[in-house]
Write a protein that holds these residues in place. Structure first.
Motif, short mmCIF file in Angstrom:
data_model
loop_
_atom_site.label_atom_id
_atom_site.label_comp_id
_atom_site.label_asym_id
_atom_site.label_seq_id
_atom_site.Cartn_x
_atom_site.Cartn_y
_atom_site.Cartn_z
N GLN A 395 0.79 -1.28 -0.01
CA GLN A 395 0.07 -0.01 0.04
C GLN A 395 0.81 1.35 0.08
OE1 GLN A 395 -3.12 0.18 -0.19
NE2 GLN A 395 -3.76 -1.72 -0.21
N GLY A 396 0.31 2.35 -0.61
CA GLY A 396 1.22 3.73 -0.61
C GLY A 396 2.61 3.60 -0.73
N ASP A 397 3.15 4.02 -0.06
CA ASP A 397 4.67 4.27 -0.11
C ASP A 397 5.31 3.12 0.79
OD1 ASP A 397 4.10 4.65 2.59
OD2 ASP A 397 5.14 6.42 3.18
N ALA A 398 4.71 1.92 0.65
CA ALA A 398 5.56 0.61 1.16
C ALA A 398 6.79 0.42 0.37
CB ALA A 398 4.62 -0.46 1.07
N GLY A 399 7.88 0.20 1.19
CA GLY A 399 9.13 0.28 0.35
C GLY A 399 9.45 -0.97 -0.49
N ILE A 400 8.76 -2.26 -0.26
CA ILE A 400 8.80 -3.47 -0.86
C ILE A 400 8.44 -3.09 -2.50
CG2 ILE A 400 8.34 -5.83 -1.45
CD1 ILE A 400 8.77 -6.15 1.72
N GLY A 401 7.05 -2.51 -2.32
CA GLY A 401 6.23 -2.21 -3.48
C GLY A 401 7.09 -1.31 -4.43
N GLN A 402 7.66 -0.16 -3.80
CA GLN A 402 8.15 0.94 -4.37
C GLN A 402 9.66 0.24 -4.89
OE1 GLN A 402 7.02 4.07 -5.08
NE2 GLN A 402 5.25 3.48 -4.02
N LEU A 403 10.20 -0.63 -4.29
CA LEU A 403 11.43 -1.05 -5.09
C LEU A 403 11.16 -1.93 -6.15
CD1 LEU A 403 14.47 -1.42 -4.65
CD2 LEU A 403 14.14 -3.14 -3.29
N ALA A 416 17.79 4.03 -6.50
CA ALA A 416 18.71 4.63 -5.68
C ALA A 416 17.93 5.31 -4.54
CB ALA A 416 19.73 5.34 -6.19
N GLU A 417 16.81 6.00 -5.01
CA GLU A 417 15.98 6.87 -4.00
C GLU A 417 15.27 5.97 -3.11
OE1 GLU A 417 12.14 9.51 -4.51
OE2 GLU A 417 13.67 9.69 -6.11
N VAL A 418 14.80 4.79 -3.47
CA VAL A 418 14.08 4.01 -2.51
C VAL A 418 14.84 3.44 -1.42
CG1 VAL A 418 12.70 1.68 -2.41
CG2 VAL A 418 12.17 3.43 -4.50
N TRP A 419 16.15 3.00 -2.03
CA TRP A 419 17.07 2.54 -1.12
C TRP A 419 17.71 3.36 0.06
CZ3 TRP A 419 17.44 -2.47 0.22
CH2 TRP A 419 17.41 -3.53 -0.91
N GLN A 420 17.65 4.63 -0.32
CA GLN A 420 18.24 5.87 0.60
C GLN A 420 17.07 6.27 1.29
OE1 GLN A 420 19.93 8.41 -2.12
NE2 GLN A 420 21.39 6.89 -2.97
N HIS A 421 15.89 5.93 1.17
CA HIS A 421 14.65 6.58 1.77
C HIS A 421 14.82 6.07 3.30
CE1 HIS A 421 10.52 7.12 3.18
NE2 HIS A 421 10.57 8.17 2.35
N GLY A 422 15.23 4.68 3.54
CA GLY A 422 15.14 4.43 5.05
C GLY A 422 14.00 3.68 5.34
N TYR A 423 13.37 3.15 4.43
CA TYR A 423 12.26 2.11 4.80
C TYR A 423 12.52 0.93 5.65
CZ TYR A 423 9.96 4.35 0.79
OH TYR A 423 9.10 5.03 -0.36
N GLN A 424 11.75 0.81 6.89
CA GLN A 424 12.07 -0.28 7.78
C GLN A 424 12.01 -1.57 7.13
OE1 GLN A 424 9.40 0.24 11.12
NE2 GLN A 424 10.60 2.18 11.81
N GLU A 425 11.49 -1.66 6.19
CA GLU A 425 11.01 -3.19 5.47
C GLU A 425 12.17 -3.51 4.57
OE1 GLU A 425 7.82 -0.81 3.46
OE2 GLU A 425 8.97 -0.56 5.16
N LEU A 426 13.09 -2.42 4.21
CA LEU A 426 14.04 -2.88 3.35
C LEU A 426 15.67 -2.58 4.04
CD1 LEU A 426 13.00 -0.64 0.04
CD2 LEU A 426 12.93 -3.11 0.62
N ARG A 427 16.30 -3.65 3.71
CA ARG A 427 17.70 -3.52 4.39
C ARG A 427 18.78 -3.84 3.28
NH1 ARG A 427 20.84 -7.68 8.42
NH2 ARG A 427 22.31 -6.36 9.00
#
Length: 661
Positions: A395-403, A416-427
């Motif tokens: 949903q919305g700005d969820a990191g996995i979906g955006q990546l 690069a922007e998604v990785w640098q955003h700091g999503y909690q679900e991405l590492r």
């Protein structure tokens, strides 16, 4: 016609040694020349190229793709074809073993529209295309109460309440399948393919008795389909109760929920490549639903369509952007190819529905949508296709979906922007070699991944130990716990492939006191089956756990598997077909599966051969296996190179479906 520094036999041997072709490719070329009495180096070379392309999962050899100055892409070319493309085609047709469809000859090789096929694959492709077009152009024969536009409109309105979205593609997909004998429902993870097909089957079962079969390419994909259908039926029952449609609730029971593999559906004959069901002994069903259709290769799709009864309907579900099958062909991608629109200004592609005027009007009436904007003067099989656009999982700005979206679009700035955003679900875990001169030096990135794996896998391993000291062992719950996390690798070999990562994880878990791998079979060892055993009911890709058998007095170790119908299968380790440890698995093998947390491992400095495996589809598939968390051990350069690599499988199927008359 060929200029070469050595004889063709010597070159074939050198190309095999350089891994530019396989032993099979070389021997196929030599045997073809021998069988057909052809001494021409050109014929031998072309046969080797045909086999090489088939080994690389292409269904044909497009002559236009041959580098005439360097056919096998050597670092320094030792051979070149001294003909232009038109002359090459004419020269090939002078060989007795090659003909065109117009000739009607049953030659081993067929040249059609600039593509050179093995005869068998030419027939696979043409017959699959003919079957799909026949189904697409045929109207669905629904129950009498489902042929009235107004009645169906009301039913769809109850099952699909109004939404803020401009187009409710789930509703449109359901209407599409109610009007056509072929329905292809595609979309990314979480777009509601299973929810849609459950509601569709519910409607089709109203007032008529249908024999419906649910299948998937692998055992684990079938098991997941069965679980998804069960959950979707429960949600649908609740929705019907809330909408006071209890009188229709009885139809939910008619919706099947047991799924099987394609092999089981067709009926395996031991020690034979043939199946019990075929053109002369068709399947006994009215509707066939195939999930994870992207994994179905061309030969298997041919077998399924050949065994489909004349009156039956077919529904294909899948994600057209995922990795294609491990065998030849990319059938789902070819089916969807006509929906891809490329912008002339930006060069970017997007998906666009392609309906005939009559189908657009009918779907508009059924769904209260205005679909005239999607009409096309030459819709071809577009009337049978519907692509689900909205993801309910990310949903919305969820990191996995955006990546996943950025990778799928090969949009490197956005990646690069998604990785640098700091999503909690991405590492992101960077490869960090303490000694830059060696791949085998200490890698703090790998150490971080191993620490993560000990933490995640430690949950199910601890549960096994606690069950041993307390009362009972719930194998299903432990397997479910194990399946919450998985390491995925791009390749099998090497320190950062499946083999190396499995060894590293095994050592890390042993060092943490979680396993005792002194023996081949130990409590908690995960295994993946590598070959089919129809007697045991185990298939390539099935995953199980070695666990103490709670029903035996001495707690002997058994291999435990969850089958497609949800039941538990226990097998003595000594009876298992070929298998290997499965803390890590390839991305290809993970298709059809979902995990709460996925960790992708990329090589540090991939070889040329490894680079060919690292593609946008592979990275996208790995990301979309994760439901809640995604980690990646890699380097920015390798990750971005993979996101921009777009391998295309050579095939004539898309042209036969979308451009041929």
């Amino acid at each position: 016609m060929i200029a070469a520094t050595k004889s063709i036999n010597e070159l074939l041997r050198e190309w095999q040694q350089a891994r530019l072709m396989t032993s099979l490719d070389r021997h196929f070329a030599l045997e073809m020349s021998k069988l057909h009495g052809e001494s021409s180096p050109l014929f031998t070379l072309i046969c080797a190229l045909v086999s090489q392309y088939l080994s690389s999962q292409h269904t044909c050899l497009p002559l236009r793709q041959i580098d005439l100055s360097n056919p096998f892409k050597e670092q320094s070319s030792q051979c070149q074809i001294e003909l232009d493309l038109l002359s090459l085609e004419q020269a090939l047709l002078n060989f007795d073993a090659i003909s065109t469809p117009k000739n009607g000859a049953l030659t081993p090789l067929i040249l059609d529209k600039g593509n050179l096929y093995l005869q068998r694959y030419y027939h696979y492709e043409t017959e699959v295309a003919d079957s799909l077009k026949r189904l697409s152009f045929a109207e669905q024969h629904a129950a009498p109460q489902l042929t009235d536009i107004k009645a169906v409109n009301e039913l769809l309105g109850k099952l699909f309440p109004p939404t803020e979205l401009q187009y409710d593609w789930q509703k449109i997909a359901t209407a599409t399948a109610m009007t056509k004998k072929l329905a292809v429902i595609t979309g990314g993870p979480g777009t509601g393919k299973t929810t849609t097909v459950t509601k569709l089957l519910y409607l089709l079962c109203a007032g008529q008795d249908l024999t419906i079969r649910l299948v998937a390419p692998t055992g684990k994909a079938a098991a997941r389909l069965s679980e998804s259908i069960k959950a979707s039926k429960q949600r649908l029952a609740n929705e019907l109760a809330q909408a006071n449609i209890a009188d229709l609730d009885k139809n939910i029971a008619k919706v099947p929920e047991d799924a099987a593999t394609l092999h089981r559906l067709l009926g395996v004959i031991p020690n034979s490549h043939q199946f019990r069901h075929h053109k002369d002994n068709p399947l006994r069903l009215d509707l066939l639903v195939i999930d994870e259709a992207s994994m179905v290769d061309l030969p298997m799709m041919h077998k399924v369509l050949s065994a489909l009864p004349e009156h039956a309907s077919l529904i294909l579900l899948g994600d057209q952007d995922q990795l294609a099958s491990v065998e030849a062909g990319a059938v789902l991608a070819d089916i969807c190819a006509g929906l891809k629109q490329v912008s002339k200004t930006t060069g970017k592609s997007r998906w666009q529905m392609r309906y005939s005027q009559a189908q657009a009007e009918k779907l508009s009436q059924l769904t209260d949508s205005t679909l005239t904007a999607f009409t096309h003067p030459s819709p071809k099989i577009g009337d049978s296709l519907c692509m689900l656009m909205h993801s309910h999982r990310f949903q919305g700005d969820a990191g996995i979906g955006q990546l996943a979206l950025a990778v799928n679009q090969s949009n490197l700035p956005r990646v690069a922007e998604v990785w640098q955003h700091g999503y909690q679900e991405l590492r992101w875990i960077e490869h960090s070699l303490l000694n830059q001169q060696s791949n085998t030096s200490s890698n703090t990135g790998l150490e971080s991944l191993l620490a993560e794996s000990v933490d995640k896998y430690g949950l199910y391993l601890t549960a096994i130990k606690q069950a041993n000291t307390q009362t009972g062992l719930d194998a299903e719950a432990i397997i479910d716990s194990f399946n919450q996390y998985r390491i995925l690798c791009a390749m099998r070999a090497g320190e950062y492939g499946v083999e190396g990562i499995n060894q590293s994880v095994t050592s890390a878990l042993a060092a943490g006191g979680l396993i005792k791998p002194e023996q081949e079979f130990y409590a908690g060892r995960p295994i993946i089956i590598q070959s089919n055993d129809y007697n045991l009911g185990l298939f390539n890709g099935d995953i199980g756990l070695i666990l103490p058998d709670p029903q035996s007095q001495n707690g002997r170790l058994m291999a435990h598997f969850i089958q497609a119908d949800g039941s538990l299968l226990k097998v003595l380790p000594a009876r298992l077909p070929s298998h290997e440890t499965c803390y890590a698995m390839t991305v290809h093998k993970s298709q059809g599966s979902e995990f709460s947390h996925v960790s992708l491992v990329l090589p540090i400095r991939p070889s040329v051969a490894q680079q060919q495996l690292l593609s946008k589809e592979l990275v996208y598939t790995a990301i979309t296996r994760a439901k809640h968390h995604f980690s990646c051990l890699g380097s920015q350069r390798v990750f971005e190179q993979a996101c921009t690599r777009l391998p295309q499988r050579a095939s004539g199927l898309a042209q036969r479906l979308w451009r041929d008359a």
